[in-house]
Design a protein around this motif. Structure first.
Motif, PDB file in Angstrom:
ATOM      1  N   GLN A  34       1.025  -1.186   0.035  1.00  0.00           N
ATOM      2  CA  GLN A  34       0.114  -0.076   0.046  1.00  0.00           C
ATOM      3  C   GLN A  34       1.191   1.350  -0.002  1.00  0.00           C
ATOM      4  O   GLN A  34       1.325   1.990   1.080  1.00  0.00           O
ATOM      5  CB  GLN A  34      -0.632   0.338   1.218  1.00  0.00           C
ATOM      6  N   GLY A  36       1.941   4.628  -0.032  1.00  0.00           N
ATOM      7  CA  GLY A  36       1.294   5.654   0.073  1.00  0.00           C
ATOM      8  C   GLY A  36       0.798   5.955   1.756  1.00  0.00           C
ATOM      9  O   GLY A  36       0.749   4.790   1.993  1.00  0.00           O
ATOM     10  N   TYR A  37       0.091   7.016   2.100  1.00  0.00           N
ATOM     11  CA  TYR A  37      -0.666   6.388   2.519  1.00  0.00           C
ATOM     12  C   TYR A  37      -2.488   7.251   2.812  1.00  0.00           C
ATOM     13  O   TYR A  37      -2.132   8.445   2.181  1.00  0.00           O
ATOM     14  CB  TYR A  37      -0.140   7.594   4.248  1.00  0.00           C
ATOM     15  N   HIS A  38      -3.478   6.964   3.356  1.00  0.00           N
ATOM     16  CA  HIS A  38      -4.135   7.519   3.384  1.00  0.00           C
ATOM     17  C   HIS A  38      -4.457   8.445   4.139  1.00  0.00           C
ATOM     18  O   HIS A  38      -4.089   8.568   5.522  1.00  0.00           O
ATOM     19  CB  HIS A  38      -6.114   6.662   3.846  1.00  0.00           C
ATOM     20  N   ILE A  39      -4.771   9.991   4.359  1.00  0.00           N
ATOM     21  CA  ILE A  39      -4.624  11.258   4.450  1.00  0.00           C
ATOM     22  C   ILE A  39      -5.908  11.722   4.859  1.00  0.00           C
ATOM     23  O   ILE A  39      -7.062  11.858   4.627  1.00  0.00           O
ATOM     24  CB  ILE A  39      -3.711  12.272   3.942  1.00  0.00           C
ATOM     25  N   ARG A  40      -6.581  11.905   6.331  1.00  0.00           N
ATOM     26  CA  ARG A  40      -6.681  13.148   6.352  1.00  0.00           C
ATOM     27  C   ARG A  40      -6.803  13.717   7.146  1.00  0.00           C
ATOM     28  O   ARG A  40      -5.949  13.152   8.616  1.00  0.00           O
ATOM     29  CB  ARG A  40      -7.956  11.575   6.999  1.00  0.00           C
ATOM     30  N   ASP A  43      -6.919  13.417  11.215  1.00  0.00           N
ATOM     31  CA  ASP A  43      -6.360  12.348  11.728  1.00  0.00           C
ATOM     32  C   ASP A  43      -4.697  13.165  12.648  1.00  0.00           C
ATOM     33  O   ASP A  43      -3.722  12.385  12.899  1.00  0.00           O
ATOM     34  CB  ASP A  43      -5.904  11.164  10.812  1.00  0.00           C
ATOM     35  N   SER A  52       4.028  16.063   5.347  1.00  0.00           N
ATOM     36  CA  SER A  52       3.517  14.980   4.435  1.00  0.00           C
ATOM     37  C   SER A  52       3.370  16.110   3.467  1.00  0.00           C
ATOM     38  O   SER A  52       2.997  15.461   2.318  1.00  0.00           O
ATOM     39  CB  SER A  52       1.550  15.169   4.470  1.00  0.00           C
ATOM     40  N   TYR A  87       6.150  10.333   0.942  1.00  0.00           N
ATOM     41  CA  TYR A  87       5.801  11.166   0.193  1.00  0.00           C
ATOM     42  C   TYR A  87       6.708  11.680  -0.587  1.00  0.00           C
ATOM     43  O   TYR A  87       6.694  12.645  -1.196  1.00  0.00           O
ATOM     44  CB  TYR A  87       5.127  12.132   0.440  1.00  0.00           C
ATOM     45  N   CYS A 120       7.494   2.323  -1.191  1.00  0.00           N
ATOM     46  CA  CYS A 120       6.793   4.028  -1.999  1.00  0.00           C
ATOM     47  C   CYS A 120       8.122   4.701  -3.091  1.00  0.00           C
ATOM     48  O   CYS A 120       7.941   5.055  -3.432  1.00  0.00           O
ATOM     49  CB  CYS A 120       6.663   4.948  -1.177  1.00  0.00           C
TER      50      CYS A 120
END
Length: 264
Positions: A34, A36-40, A43, A52, A87, A120
């Motif tokens: 996976q 990258g990361y899921h960024i919100r 969080d 980031s 990133y 990544c």
């Protein structure tokens, strides 16, 4: 007279034969790739947001004002170093390293910043981490090391770099696969380039299981490489079968031939 593989397979034959791969055939293959990361935003702390997006000045300001600590974690257990590496923000990574951040903290999947940089394909970040003493042998929740990810991504350069910093080439994940075996099971054909790696490290892997896996997956270029490097085709696996026997099962045309330098 020496038996060697005639590296041709018959069409229409299943490459798996009667062979099974730990984890895969049970539906539990454990390579979690996976990038990258899921960024919100909710969080993240201020330092995580700045890292980031590669905002070096903002990271410096956050640290100066004490709004976040250098190694603070977000809600997913990620540090600023994790996010900067994921990133490819090497300038932020360099700043964090200069400030003596902790290198081997793990996120919620037990991945270090080094592991994330490798996953990544951020080689500059990975190199900075290794040069500052990051541990290449931390394992994630599935038992994978940074070297597993380098091989899975077919990144020979990163694999070689990790090995030069004492990455464990024999490390086995929860499917009992070393980096090489993982690559073969995933049909990653970068292994023809493994001759670029140190001789001793390569030879240490080229034995029974690797050759048998390569035969069963009909990875003919890998089989050829293993044979060139002296893998023993008569070594048996835990089922008492040799690579030669699996070759017969998979119709790899294993037949007696004379060595090229042997005169009739």
């Amino acid at each position: 007279m020496k038996k060697i593989f005639d590296l041709r397979s018959k069409k229409g034959k299943s490459p798996l034969g009667s062979f099974t791969i730990p984890g895969r055939d049970r539906g539990h293959h454990r390579t979690s790739f996976q990038p990258g990361y899921h960024i919100r935003d909710r969080d993240l702390g201020k330092i995580h947001k700045a890292a980031s997006v590669g905002n070096v000045a903002k990271v410096q300001q956050v640290l100066l004002l004490g709004k976040n600590g250098l190694d603070d974690k977000d809600k997913m257990n990620r540090t600023a170093l994790h996010l900067a590496c994921a990133y490819g923000h090497s300038a932020v990574v360099a700043l964090l390293l200069e400030r003596k951040c902790l290198l081997n903290l793990c996120d919620s999947e037990n991945k270090t910043a080094l592991m994330k940089a490798v996953e990544c394909q951020e080689e500059e970040c990975a190199t900075l981490l290794l040069e500052h003493g990051a541990d290449p042998n931390v394992v994630d929740v599935n038992g994978n090391t940074a070297l597993h990810y380098a091989v899975f991504c077919q990144n020979i350069s990163l694999a070689a770099k990790l090995l030069s910093y004492n990455a464990n080439i024999e490390a086995r994940n929860k499917d009992d696969l070393t980096p090489l075996l993982l690559g073969i099971s995933e049909r990653k054909h970068c292994f023809c380039k493994l001759t670029q790696l140190p001789e001793g490290d390569v030879i240490s892997l080229f034995f029974r299981t690797a050759l048998i896996l390569a035969v069963n997956y009909e990875s003919l270029n890998v089989v050829s490489l293993l044979l060139q490097r002296g893998a023993d085709v008569f070594s048996q696996d835990v089922f008492g079968r040799t690579a030669e026997e699996y070759a017969v099962i998979n119709s790899l045309n294993y037949k007696p031939q004379r060595a090229a330098n042997h005169h009739n």
